[in-house]
Scaffold this motif. Structure first.
Motif, PDB file in Angstrom:
ATOM      1  N   GLY A   1      -1.635 -14.273 -10.938  1.00  0.00           N
ATOM      2  CA  GLY A   1      -2.543 -13.626 -10.972  1.00  0.00           C
ATOM      3  C   GLY A   1      -3.572 -14.764  -9.425  1.00  0.00           C
ATOM      4  N   PRO A   2      -3.236 -15.904  -9.335  1.00  0.00           N
ATOM      5  CA  PRO A   2      -3.914 -17.078  -7.748  1.00  0.00           C
ATOM      6  C   PRO A   2      -3.593 -16.212  -6.734  1.00  0.00           C
ATOM      7  CG  PRO A   2      -3.870 -18.143  -9.310  1.00  0.00           C
ATOM      8  CD  PRO A   2      -2.935 -17.122 -10.501  1.00  0.00           C
ATOM      9  N   VAL A   3      -2.227 -15.739  -6.344  1.00  0.00           N
ATOM     10  CA  VAL A   3      -1.332 -14.592  -5.165  1.00  0.00           C
ATOM     11  C   VAL A   3      -2.103 -13.889  -5.287  1.00  0.00           C
ATOM     12  CG1 VAL A   3       0.882 -14.556  -4.914  1.00  0.00           C
ATOM     13  CG2 VAL A   3       0.546 -16.746  -5.459  1.00  0.00           C
ATOM     14  N   LEU A   4      -1.603 -13.150  -6.189  1.00  0.00           N
ATOM     15  CA  LEU A   4      -2.452 -11.434  -5.881  1.00  0.00           C
ATOM     16  C   LEU A   4      -3.781 -11.933  -5.602  1.00  0.00           C
ATOM     17  CD1 LEU A   4      -2.363  -8.421  -6.264  1.00  0.00           C
ATOM     18  CD2 LEU A   4      -2.761  -8.382  -8.827  1.00  0.00           C
ATOM     19  N   GLY A   5      -4.813 -11.889  -6.280  1.00  0.00           N
ATOM     20  CA  GLY A   5      -6.010 -12.216  -5.631  1.00  0.00           C
ATOM     21  C   GLY A   5      -6.539 -13.042  -4.072  1.00  0.00           C
ATOM     22  N   LEU A   6      -5.597 -13.752  -3.818  1.00  0.00           N
ATOM     23  CA  LEU A   6      -5.524 -13.867  -2.231  1.00  0.00           C
ATOM     24  C   LEU A   6      -5.120 -12.873  -1.231  1.00  0.00           C
ATOM     25  CD1 LEU A   6      -5.979 -15.992   0.089  1.00  0.00           C
ATOM     26  CD2 LEU A   6      -3.538 -17.075  -0.690  1.00  0.00           C
ATOM     27  N   VAL A   7      -3.755 -12.429  -1.829  1.00  0.00           N
ATOM     28  CA  VAL A   7      -3.520 -11.244  -1.249  1.00  0.00           C
ATOM     29  C   VAL A   7      -4.349 -10.167  -1.110  1.00  0.00           C
ATOM     30  CG1 VAL A   7      -1.336  -9.778  -0.901  1.00  0.00           C
ATOM     31  CG2 VAL A   7      -1.183 -11.968  -1.165  1.00  0.00           C
TER      32      VAL A   7
ATOM     33  N   ARG B   1       1.773 -14.291   4.214  1.00  0.00           N
ATOM     34  CA  ARG B   1       2.490 -13.321   3.748  1.00  0.00           C
ATOM     35  C   ARG B   1       1.727 -11.839   3.761  1.00  0.00           C
ATOM     36  NH1 ARG B   1       8.215 -10.796   2.934  1.00  0.00           N
ATOM     37  NH2 ARG B   1       9.181 -13.023   2.287  1.00  0.00           N
ATOM     38  N   ALA B   2       0.479 -12.333   3.809  1.00  0.00           N
ATOM     39  CA  ALA B   2      -0.297 -11.039   3.407  1.00  0.00           C
ATOM     40  C   ALA B   2      -1.416 -11.106   5.604  1.00  0.00           C
ATOM     41  CB  ALA B   2      -1.972 -11.513   2.842  1.00  0.00           C
ATOM     42  N   VAL B   3      -1.564 -11.864   5.903  1.00  0.00           N
ATOM     43  CA  VAL B   3      -1.781 -12.167   7.032  1.00  0.00           C
ATOM     44  C   VAL B   3      -0.191 -11.438   7.813  1.00  0.00           C
ATOM     45  CG1 VAL B   3      -2.396 -13.292   9.647  1.00  0.00           C
ATOM     46  CG2 VAL B   3      -3.250 -13.797   7.391  1.00  0.00           C
ATOM     47  N   ASP B   4       0.098 -11.338   8.307  1.00  0.00           N
ATOM     48  CA  ASP B   4       2.028 -10.594   8.583  1.00  0.00           C
ATOM     49  C   ASP B   4       1.804  -9.169   8.603  1.00  0.00           C
ATOM     50  OD1 ASP B   4       2.881 -13.219   9.726  1.00  0.00           O
ATOM     51  OD2 ASP B   4       4.371 -13.668   8.235  1.00  0.00           O
ATOM     52  N   ARG B   5       1.635  -8.725   6.994  1.00  0.00           N
ATOM     53  CA  ARG B   5       1.253  -7.865   7.104  1.00  0.00           C
ATOM     54  C   ARG B   5       0.296  -7.124   7.287  1.00  0.00           C
ATOM     55  NH1 ARG B   5       3.522  -3.775   2.401  1.00  0.00           N
ATOM     56  NH2 ARG B   5       4.457  -5.500   2.922  1.00  0.00           N
ATOM     57  N   VAL B   6      -1.060  -7.407   7.572  1.00  0.00           N
ATOM     58  CA  VAL B   6      -2.067  -7.113   8.011  1.00  0.00           C
ATOM     59  C   VAL B   6      -1.235  -6.822  10.072  1.00  0.00           C
ATOM     60  CG1 VAL B   6      -4.802  -7.425   9.120  1.00  0.00           C
ATOM     61  CG2 VAL B   6      -3.802  -7.705   7.132  1.00  0.00           C
ATOM     62  N   ARG B   7      -1.158  -7.332  10.674  1.00  0.00           N
ATOM     63  CA  ARG B   7      -0.457  -7.653  11.947  1.00  0.00           C
ATOM     64  C   ARG B   7       0.828  -6.547  12.483  1.00  0.00           C
ATOM     65  NH1 ARG B   7       0.086 -14.237  12.018  1.00  0.00           N
ATOM     66  NH2 ARG B   7      -1.929 -14.542  12.844  1.00  0.00           N
TER      67      ARG B   7
ATOM     68  N   SER C   1      -7.648 -10.096  -0.986  1.00  0.00           N
ATOM     69  CA  SER C   1      -8.869 -10.390  -0.345  1.00  0.00           C
ATOM     70  C   SER C   1      -8.995 -10.224   0.828  1.00  0.00           C
ATOM     71  CB  SER C   1      -9.250 -11.550  -0.803  1.00  0.00           C
ATOM     72  OG  SER C   1      -8.461 -12.701  -0.180  1.00  0.00           O
ATOM     73  N   VAL C   2      -7.189 -10.211   1.651  1.00  0.00           N
ATOM     74  CA  VAL C   2      -6.259 -10.521   2.939  1.00  0.00           C
ATOM     75  C   VAL C   2      -6.723  -8.625   3.326  1.00  0.00           C
ATOM     76  CG1 VAL C   2      -5.256 -11.207   4.828  1.00  0.00           C
ATOM     77  CG2 VAL C   2      -5.909 -12.869   3.387  1.00  0.00           C
ATOM     78  N   LEU C   3      -6.549  -8.353   2.087  1.00  0.00           N
ATOM     79  CA  LEU C   3      -5.156  -6.769   2.274  1.00  0.00           C
ATOM     80  C   LEU C   3      -5.992  -5.582   2.560  1.00  0.00           C
ATOM     81  CD1 LEU C   3      -1.596  -7.213   1.664  1.00  0.00           C
ATOM     82  CD2 LEU C   3      -3.006  -7.099   4.025  1.00  0.00           C
ATOM     83  N   ARG C   4      -7.066  -5.740   1.123  1.00  0.00           N
ATOM     84  CA  ARG C   4      -7.827  -5.283   0.547  1.00  0.00           C
ATOM     85  C   ARG C   4      -6.868  -3.693  -0.053  1.00  0.00           C
ATOM     86  NH1 ARG C   4     -11.488  -7.954   0.419  1.00  0.00           N
ATOM     87  NH2 ARG C   4     -12.943  -8.802   3.372  1.00  0.00           N
ATOM     88  N   ASP C   5      -5.942  -3.416   0.105  1.00  0.00           N
ATOM     89  CA  ASP C   5      -5.527  -2.407  -0.463  1.00  0.00           C
ATOM     90  C   ASP C   5      -4.434  -2.586  -1.781  1.00  0.00           C
ATOM     91  OD1 ASP C   5      -3.414  -0.177  -1.113  1.00  0.00           O
ATOM     92  OD2 ASP C   5      -3.202   0.713   0.804  1.00  0.00           O
ATOM     93  N   PRO C   6      -4.838  -2.472  -3.345  1.00  0.00           N
ATOM     94  CA  PRO C   6      -4.096  -2.983  -4.584  1.00  0.00           C
ATOM     95  C   PRO C   6      -2.411  -2.328  -4.066  1.00  0.00           C
ATOM     96  CG  PRO C   6      -5.953  -1.578  -5.122  1.00  0.00           C
ATOM     97  CD  PRO C   6      -5.870  -0.984  -2.656  1.00  0.00           C
ATOM     98  N   ALA C   7      -2.699  -1.843  -3.766  1.00  0.00           N
ATOM     99  CA  ALA C   7      -0.756  -1.038  -3.408  1.00  0.00           C
ATOM    100  C   ALA C   7       0.109  -2.005  -2.676  1.00  0.00           C
ATOM    101  CB  ALA C   7      -0.542   0.062  -3.230  1.00  0.00           C
ATOM    102  N   GLN C   8      -0.731  -2.111  -1.768  1.00  0.00           N
ATOM    103  CA  GLN C   8      -0.168  -3.324  -0.872  1.00  0.00           C
ATOM    104  C   GLN C   8       0.275  -4.791  -1.388  1.00  0.00           C
ATOM    105  OE1 GLN C   8      -0.695  -2.744   3.641  1.00  0.00           O
ATOM    106  NE2 GLN C   8      -0.552  -0.853   3.280  1.00  0.00           N
ATOM    107  N   SER C   9      -0.955  -5.233  -1.672  1.00  0.00           N
ATOM    108  CA  SER C   9      -1.607  -6.307  -2.667  1.00  0.00           C
ATOM    109  C   SER C   9      -0.376  -6.567  -3.786  1.00  0.00           C
ATOM    110  CB  SER C   9      -2.648  -6.794  -2.983  1.00  0.00           C
ATOM    111  OG  SER C   9      -3.867  -6.318  -1.574  1.00  0.00           O
TER     112      SER C   9
END
Length: 196
Positions: free
Chosen positions: A43-49, A95-101, A51-59
């Motif tokens: 749950g916390p991992v999904l919430g953090l990811v 991992r989330a920041v890497d996906r954004v980049r 908040s960075v990605l904003r896209d539910p599927a990618q998150s």
């Protein structure tokens, strides 16, 4: 009869698992320990990811990758460096920041490709004008050579004769022809503004 107030019983708190100890077991390949870690951090991992990605599927996809990393890298966890939750959340954030980049880099590549597609086609008229101007400049520069240099350069470079053939045709020693050609080419280079 005096009644004593009823005592309210606090609901039993679920015992918070010791994630550090569970990760040590996960490092040994314990599937039950991983299930407990998964339940505690998913749950916390999904919430953090998210908040960075904003896209539910990618998150969801990135969160799943993070949890897979927890399984694979549990042996890397060092309790002296921080809590297990902090370790997991740091992996999730990275991992989330890497996906954004990665998404940004992909978008930049697509934008550059689109710009290349919009470049105008080869301009044949411009090319013809430039070629004509270059020819005129070469003619002018060849005209600035001495008659002997011009004769040698014309035979060697416009008629395609070898230096030896030019020497035979002009009844001159080979060294004289080479000198005339060298001096003529130097003057042409300087006239044309060629560097190097």
């Amino acid at each position: 009869m005096v009644r004593k107030p009823a005592r309210t019983v606090a609901p039993a708190r679920a015992a918070v698992p010791d994630l550090g100890a569970l990760l040590a077991e996960v490092a040994k390949g314990d599937h039950d320990a991983f299930a407990a870690v998964y339940d505690a951090v998913a749950g916390p991992v999904l919430g953090l990811v998210r908040s960075v990605l904003r896209d539910p599927a990618q998150s969801e996809e990135v969160a799943q990758e993070v949890l897979l990393d927890v399984w694979r890298q549990a042996a890397r966890y060092r309790p002296e460096r921080g809590s297990a939750m902090a370790w997991v959340m740091t992996m999730a954030h990275r991992r989330a920041v890497d996906r954004v980049r990665s998404a940004q880099a992909s978008s930049d590549r697509e934008r550059r490709a689109a710009l290349l597609d919009r470049t105008p086609p080869f301009d044949e008229v411009t090319e013809q004008v430039e070629t004509r101007l270059e020819r005129e400049q070469v003619r002018r520069c060849v005209g600035s050579l001495t008659p002997r240099q011009r004769e040698s350069v014309t035979l060697a470079y416009y008629r395609g004769l070898t230096y030896r053939e030019v020497a035979q045709l002009l009844s001159l020693p080979l060294g004289t022809v080479k000198t005339r050609l060298r001096d003529g080419l130097i003057r042409l280079r300087d006239c044309l503004g060629v560097t190097g």
